[in-house]
Scaffold this active site. Sequence first.
Site, mmCIF file in Angstrom:
data_model
loop_
_atom_site.group_PDB
_atom_site.id
_atom_site.type_symbol
_atom_site.label_atom_id
_atom_site.label_comp_id
_atom_site.label_asym_id
_atom_site.label_seq_id
_atom_site.Cartn_x
_atom_site.Cartn_y
_atom_site.Cartn_z
ATOM 1 N N HIS A 158 5.902 -26.721 3.290
ATOM 2 C CA HIS A 158 5.008 -27.771 2.793
ATOM 3 C C HIS A 158 3.968 -27.212 1.824
ATOM 4 O O HIS A 158 2.978 -27.872 1.535
ATOM 5 C CB HIS A 158 4.315 -28.462 3.967
ATOM 6 C CG HIS A 158 5.301 -29.081 4.912
ATOM 7 N ND1 HIS A 158 5.887 -30.298 4.668
ATOM 8 C CD2 HIS A 158 5.841 -28.616 6.061
ATOM 9 C CE1 HIS A 158 6.736 -30.572 5.651
ATOM 10 N NE2 HIS A 158 6.731 -29.573 6.505
ATOM 11 N N LYS B 138 -13.933 1.830 -3.728
ATOM 12 C CA LYS B 138 -14.982 2.115 -2.747
ATOM 13 C C LYS B 138 -16.163 2.821 -3.414
ATOM 14 O O LYS B 138 -17.322 2.501 -3.181
ATOM 15 C CB LYS B 138 -14.429 2.998 -1.619
ATOM 16 C CG LYS B 138 -13.330 2.330 -0.796
ATOM 17 C CD LYS B 138 -12.766 3.292 0.242
ATOM 18 C CE LYS B 138 -11.523 2.708 0.905
ATOM 19 N NZ LYS B 138 -10.834 3.641 1.789
ATOM 20 N N GLU C 162 0.847 -1.202 0.000
ATOM 21 C CA GLU C 162 0.000 0.000 0.000
ATOM 22 C C GLU C 162 0.883 1.253 0.000
ATOM 23 O O GLU C 162 0.492 2.297 -0.513
ATOM 24 C CB GLU C 162 -0.955 0.003 1.208
ATOM 25 C CG GLU C 162 -2.144 0.938 1.010
ATOM 26 C CD GLU C 162 -3.187 0.856 2.120
ATOM 27 O OE1 GLU C 162 -2.899 1.267 3.255
ATOM 28 O OE2 GLU C 162 -4.318 0.391 1.856
#
Length: 545
Positions: free
Chosen positions: A388, A507, A357
Amino acid sequence: MTVDQSPAWAALSLHAEELRTKHLKEMFADDDKRFEKLSFSAAHCLADFSKQRITEGTLERLITLAQQQQLPQKIEALFSGEHVNPSENRPALHTALRQPKEMPLFLGDTDISKEIHCSLERMETLVEQIHNGQWRGYDGGPIKNVVNIGVGGSDLGPLMACRALNMFSADEIRDIDIHFVSSMDGSQLARLLSRIDPASTLFIVSSKSFSTIDTLANSNTAREWLVNASGLPVELISQHHFIGITASPAKATEWGIPEKNQLHFWDWTGGRYSMWSAIGMAIALHTGNSNFRKMLAGAHEMDTHFRTAPLTENLPVLLAMIGVWNINFLNIHAHAVLPYDGRLQHLPAYLEQLEMESNGKSVTLNGDQFDYSTCPILWGEVGPNAQHAFYQLLHQGTESVMCDFIAPALRYQEYGEELRAQHQLALANCLAQSRLLALGDSVLDNADNAPSHKRYRGNQPSTTLMIDELTPESFGALIAMYEHKVYVQSVIWEINPFDQWGVELGKQVATSLLDQLADTSSTNTDSSTQGLIRFVQQQRQEANS
Ligand code: F6P
């Protein structure tokens, strides 16, 4: 002229050409003092850069680039409150949040150090009231569950710190469970509300802007749950069950949190740099006020190192500059964060926000588009679990990836032999993986005879960051080191690390789509979005018929 046209950049490009074909195994074979020459310590941290594809000459050239970009002046600008965030016309003073009380810092006529410590003390008072049972729920009983509602910087830092410092929980707060709710879809909240008691639950609404829809949606649901459970008016519920932490007090008041239940911080604290402010209240509740202060002190120690140490020995500077080397000169665009300590499980997510960000930008501070790369794609996982999962790609895939291995040297000192042995096991794996990534199967005697699917080419660069022990101090120092790394890289790339305009448009578009999801006749979008909305509406009609 952009930085990629500068003399220091050209010198590094040339140097990269010379080093491009040099494998890390040759570098180690040529020089058995790499660790001595390329590892540095400060503020509880040892950074081993010897497994990076660098020489001392690389570091010299990187420091020349840093000087060319006036890094020392830019560091001073950060600490002294200059407007290092020009698009929002303000300073970025997270370092002030961990300054000792007696160190004044004036912004205009105001000593912000005083204000910061006032807010810290107010937070500590509230924390004590909750700890000692003075803060009561609607049925007169003490608080047993605290739920931090926030997202991004108002969630990730406190969540990471609470998990990292779990073992430092103060005795008097063992009875209080701390929970974190962030996601707007309500799944965390729905699960939590079904298993906690409303009368003894306190919500901390953490939001710098107090207008983030994710946080407000969760907070509205939480308040309705409390009103329904108690049968009491909303005003009474807000007084007993909500604390608001914000830089926008008027909005918190408007939402219904009385002023006496609010803690404030300042617009010059970036959301992702805010866990040192009152946003860290969950940390203080979980670990105790004195451990919160120790975390601040550890961060301040790193700040002092960053501000005063020569660039050539400066941990955040070196971490950043080697990142620049990998990204811009070795063309590596993926970065894995691999803590070998389960308590740091949320560090990768925290750094995803901090780094991506902050530095996921493609225009300069002056608004000019440029061609060079900036922040890489960063992800991670607790190292032993990642072994893994995605280490296959690190060892044998086609992508170059730079890795940060992070581990404490000591753990479980006050526990039994078995747990200490488990820590040794984790350390052995940490060292084995970084060694294998660097040297490939040359660590074996007969690797050349192995079939190709069993070969390990190596030459994947990594840094190993070792801290003495994971304590509030070393944890604070570690996080501050990464914050400063991000700033240094932004200075080199000439970008603003303190704004985040790239998250705003989504947004707005979501708000307009919310209306369209409700309105069957609306078609004001592209065919994909229309098709998907149609599918949702059909499902809804069928479910309701
Ligand atoms: O949408 C991104 C963002 O603004 C982050 O930068 C921030 O940490 C997060 O949302 C939460 O914002 P707030 O604390 O204002 O609710």
